[in-house]
Scaffold this active site. Structure first.
Site: not given
Length: 311
Positions: A178, A186, A195, A221
């Site tokens: 993770d 973000n 991304d 993620e």
């Protein structure tokens, strides 16, 4: 025995069928004359498959790769190449030939490739077959990163758990990975930057895989590694190398100061395990890695109250 090998080599070199063998690290170890001619390989060469495909793509020869972005094509293709025991598919060459190719993978990762020229067959159904192959590929691929998706990864994990049990009782390991503080990335830099990081992560991890290993995105993620016939110690070493590579990565072109890390939970598969029980242990190890400060690897050790931490 030497006479038999020499005779087989002689037969392979005179057949029009393309024959090649790659080792577990995808380095070419044998190719007959027809295969070398089709893919422009010198007799004394032993290139890695990605390097061979890249140079032929640049020279516009060998396999036709329709995608303009070679690295995106490589990421997508490499995450599934050699991950199943056998597959067959059609491919076309720049010289106009159409090949039917099979790939057979042994338990140690070596792969035998055999291709036959089927250019003379009717082309009426060719586009239909290509569409079918594309649909199968899309069904196993994560759209954003190009690596394998949850369905493909879980199928490989299930295959690992159904293998004959080795002497050490360990069928292999999985790693649940993770990205750390991804919501913060973000929120601060935008979803487009997120991304970019996800794609960078996927491409970086793929470079550390062996033929038998499988890697894919299972959601958001979160990613997963399936490492058949692998001990916990080896799994930790593999993921440590991945972590070191990610530490060096700076994927945002306009923010060279921004890096990222990941946390990983590793669990080993044993007789009686199923995908749910194995994933639960790996998830528990991942949670422990997060609690311990992130940017590290935690191992779930069945029957042992004290689990291992690396990082």
């Amino acid at each position: 025995m030497d006479e038999t090998v020499a005779k087989l080599s002689e037969m392979y070199d005179t057949t029009p069928v393309l024959v090649a063998a790659y080792d577990g690290f995808d380095r070419l170890r044998y190719a007959n004359r027809a295969f070398r001619a089709a893919f422009f390989i010198e007799p004394d060469e032993a290139p890695l498959w990605p390097d061979l495909m890249r140079r032929n793509f640049i020279a516009r020869r060998g396999t036709v790769i329709s995608r303009p972005d070679f690295d995106a094509w490589l990421t997508s293709t490499y995450s599934r190449r050699g991950k199943t025991g056998f597959r067959a598919f059609e491919t076309d060459l720049y010289d106009g030939r159409w090949l039917w190719m099979t790939e057979t993978v042994q338990s140690d990762g070596w792969m035998l490739c055999i291709a036959s020229d089927i250019t003379h067959l009717k082309a009426d159904g060719r586009s239909l077959r290509q569409d079918r192959d594309s649909a199968i590929k899309a069904a196993h691929t994560d759209e954003l990163t190009g690596v394998a998706n949850r369905r493909f990864v879980y199928a490989r994990m299930d295959e690992m758990l159904r293998r004959p049990v080795p002497a050490n009782g360990v069928l292999g390991c999985i790693g649940v990975i993770d990205l750390d503080n991804f919501k913060y990335v973000n929120d601060r830099f935008g979803h487009q930057a997120g991304d970019v990081i996800l794609r960078d992560f996927a491409a970086t991890i793929l470079r550390h895989l062996r033929r038998s290993d499988c890697f894919g995105r299972v959601g958001g993620e979160e990613f997963m590694l399936v490492l058949p016939d692998t001990t916990v110690a080896t799994a930790v070493l593999i993921v440590e190398r991945m972590l070191a590579s990610i530490h060096r990565s700076r994927p945002l072109k306009d923010r060279a100061d921004v890096g990222y890390t990941f946390s990983a939970g590793i669990a080993s598969g044993h007789p009686g395990d199923d995908t749910a029980s194995l994933c639960a242990r790996a998830d528990r190890a991942l949670y422990a890695a997060k609690l311990a400060g992130r940017d590290r690897i935690h191992v779930d050790c069945p029957g042992d109250e004290k689990s291992a931490i690396a990082g």
